[in-house]
Design an enzyme around this catalytic site. Structure first.
Site, PDB file in Angstrom:
ATOM      1  CE1 TYR A  47      -9.504 -62.511 -19.953  1.00 11.95           C
ATOM      2  CE2 TYR A  47      -9.115 -64.427 -19.332  1.00 11.95           C
ATOM      3  CZ  TYR A  47      -9.576 -63.107 -18.975  1.00 11.95           C
ATOM      4  OH  TYR A  47      -9.845 -62.927 -17.964  1.00 11.95           O
ATOM      5  CD  GLU A  49      -6.630 -59.643 -21.750  1.00 12.47           C
ATOM      6  OE1 GLU A  49      -7.023 -60.799 -22.321  1.00 12.47           O
ATOM      7  OE2 GLU A  49      -6.720 -59.725 -20.485  1.00 12.47           O
ATOM      8  CG  ASP A 193     -24.219 -41.008 -21.822  1.00 14.13           C
ATOM      9  OD1 ASP A 193     -24.809 -41.866 -22.690  1.00 14.13           O
ATOM     10  OD2 ASP A 193     -23.764 -41.208 -20.933  1.00 14.13           O
ATOM     11  CB  THR A 219     -26.257 -48.056 -23.026  1.00 13.95           C
ATOM     12  OG1 THR A 219     -27.420 -47.613 -23.470  1.00 13.95           O
ATOM     13  CG2 THR A 219     -25.541 -47.792 -21.851  1.00 13.95           C
ATOM     14  CE  LYS A 222     -29.999 -47.008 -20.613  1.00 14.47           C
ATOM     15  NZ  LYS A 222     -28.496 -46.981 -20.451  1.00 14.47           N
ATOM     16  NE  ARG A 228     -27.647 -54.647 -18.339  1.00 16.75           N
ATOM     17  CZ  ARG A 228     -29.007 -54.104 -18.554  1.00 16.75           C
ATOM     18  NH1 ARG A 228     -30.062 -54.438 -18.956  1.00 16.75           N
ATOM     19  NH2 ARG A 228     -28.848 -52.866 -18.022  1.00 16.75           N
TER      20      ARG A 228
HETATM   21  N1  DSN Z   1     -29.831 -47.211 -15.589  1.00 16.15           N
HETATM   22  C1  DSN Z   1     -29.962 -46.460 -16.627  1.00 16.15           C
HETATM   23  C2  DSN Z   1     -31.357 -45.688 -16.855  1.00 16.15           C
HETATM   24  O1  DSN Z   1     -32.274 -46.252 -16.331  1.00 16.15           O
HETATM   25  O2  DSN Z   1     -31.545 -44.795 -17.395  1.00 16.15           O
HETATM   26  C3  DSN Z   1     -28.839 -45.485 -16.790  1.00 16.15           C
HETATM   27  O3  DSN Z   1     -27.821 -45.962 -16.477  1.00 16.15           O
END
Ligand code: DSN
Length: 424
Positions: A47, A49, A193, A219, A222, A228
């Site tokens: 933990y 925080e 974003d 994110t 990707k 993730r």
């Molecule tokens: N689920 C993601 C995507 O497939 O683009 C976006 O959050």
């Protein structure tokens, strides 16, 4: 303790599925083995925080170093002045930015979900659309592209406090400089974003939001090819882009407001095992090998778009600048749902997707979204894109034929043996 065979058998089956199939979901990728190793480590027990050096629990000396490395690496990768690597996902990162910049009921302007935007950019079913007052820009029906004059018109009419550029299903690059001029004209915070194209931006293959956007979220799993998760960065404007006070009138720097919006604003304890895996992925992203990978992602997307176009598939906006494309299947007289089902049965994984001005529901859709990050990690090149397009076309033109599906599946499984995944 007895081994949980129920779960580990399922994990084994999932590994088999990933190895045997062609992964075309634009938001997925295969991390390196060391990213998985960091995620599966004892750091999950801790933990922590707070922030490095300012925690609410003891024993954080090691995780402080892990988190500091993650922050330093991501700042270097993008040239950001500040970063918070704790958001559990892109949606969490966006929720934190909104909490930091907006009061309930304030207006925000984002890209319409059904035109390629994201749920967390003001969709009425998401907290961003329930707590704040959302407005949306679209793509043009003729061009499939965002028209910046239309964005400006809505911004001037509605005077949002926050403008968001970025998407989940848009194959074109973003004009961050014009977005910034619009944001300045109406006094809005500009958020980029970059969840989808982050890896391509890091490799300098697409426009850079850092000189133009106050805040950048992404994110990490990707095109960035990490675990993730999500993160938030501040662009070149720095910590006090609006003078001494934030938009909400507080005498605090932007970074302090964003940190507080992540914890305690929207999250509890950070996931230090995931933060360690993010640090590993950011280290990988700082290498020349990663740049070469992104170059190939883009080449593959271009090759796949050309191969699909040659078979009379309509790509929204006519092509791609990045790692993905959105295909309108209406001229083939099938829905996105039918296409997704047939492809998945043949071990080609993609997702149905609304196309702009779609007449079908989000559960059916008229489109399918294809992306190349995962297949490029497997080692595929341009020539493989022509083969993938040929398989997709065989399935689409013979959508109900289980014999065709079985034959394509066999060919796909055999083909993928050339591209090993996690063999060691
Ligand atoms: N689920 C993601 C995507 O497939 O683009 C976006 O959050």
């Amino acid at each position: 303790m007895q081994r949980d065979t129920a779960i580990f058998d399922l994990i084994g089956k999932e590994l088999h599925r990933q190895r045997e199939g062609i992964e075309l979901i634009a938001s997925e990728n295969f991390t390196s083995a060391q990213v998985i190793e960091a995620m599966g480590s004892c750091l999950t027990n801790k933990y922590a925080e707070g922030l490095p050096g300012k925690r609410y629990y003891g024993g954080c000396e090691i995780v402080d170093q892990v988190e500091t490395l993650a922050i330093e690496r991501i700042k270097k990768l993008f040239g950001a002045v500040w970063a918070n690597v704790q958001p559990h996902s892109g949606a969490q990162a966006n929720a934190a930015v909104m909490l930091a910049c907006l009061k309930p009921g304030d207006k925000l302007l984002g890209f319409n979900l059904s035109h390629g935007g994201h749920l967390s950019h003001g969709s009425p079913v998401n907290l961003s659309g329930k707590i704040y007052q959302p407005f949306h820009y679209n793509v043009e029906q003729e061009t499939g592209r965002v028209d910046m004059n239309k964005v400006r018109e809505i911004a001037i009419k509605e005077r949002p406090k926050l403008i968001i550029c970025g998407a989940s299903a848009y194959s074109r690059d973003w004009d961050y400089a014009t977005f910034r001029a619009i944001a300045d004209e109406v006094g809005a915070v500009l958020l980029a974003d970059i969840a989808h194209p982050a890896g391509l931006i890091a490799a300098k293959l697409l426009n850079d939001p850092i000189p133009h956007c106050h805040i950048i979220t992404t994110t990490t799993h990707k095109t960035l090819r990490g675990p993730r998760g999500g993160l938030i960065m501040i662009g070149k404007d720095g910590e006090n882009p609006f003078g001494e006070k934030t938009l909400k009138g507080e005498l605090k720097s932007l970074s302090a407001v964003l940190d507080a919006a992540v914890f305690p604003g929207t999250q509890g304890g950070p996931l230090e095992h995931v933060i360690a895996a993010k640090a590993v992925a950011f280290g990988e992203a700082l290498t020349d090998e990663f740049v070469a990978y992104q170059v190939q992602v883009k080449k593959n997307a271009h090759a796949l778009a050309e191969a699909m176009t040659a078979k009379d598939y309509k790509i929204i906006s006519g092509g791609t600048d990045n790692h993905m494309m959105l295909i309108d299947l209406r001229n083939k007289n099938i829905s996105g749902k039918q296409a997704e089902n047939a492809l998945v049965k043949a071990d080609i994984t993609a997702n149905k997707n609304m196309v702009p001005y779609d007449d079908k529901s989000p559960f059916v859709t008229s489109g399918i979204r294809l992306g190349t990050p995962a297949i490029t990690t497997r080692g595929m090149k341009e020539k493989d894109m022509a083969q993938i397009a040929a398989w997709i076309d065989r399935l689409v033109v013979d959508i109900e034929n289980e014999g065709t599906i079985a034959k394509v599946k066999g060919e796909v499984n055999e083909y993928m043996k050339q591209f090993p995944l996690y063999e060691k």
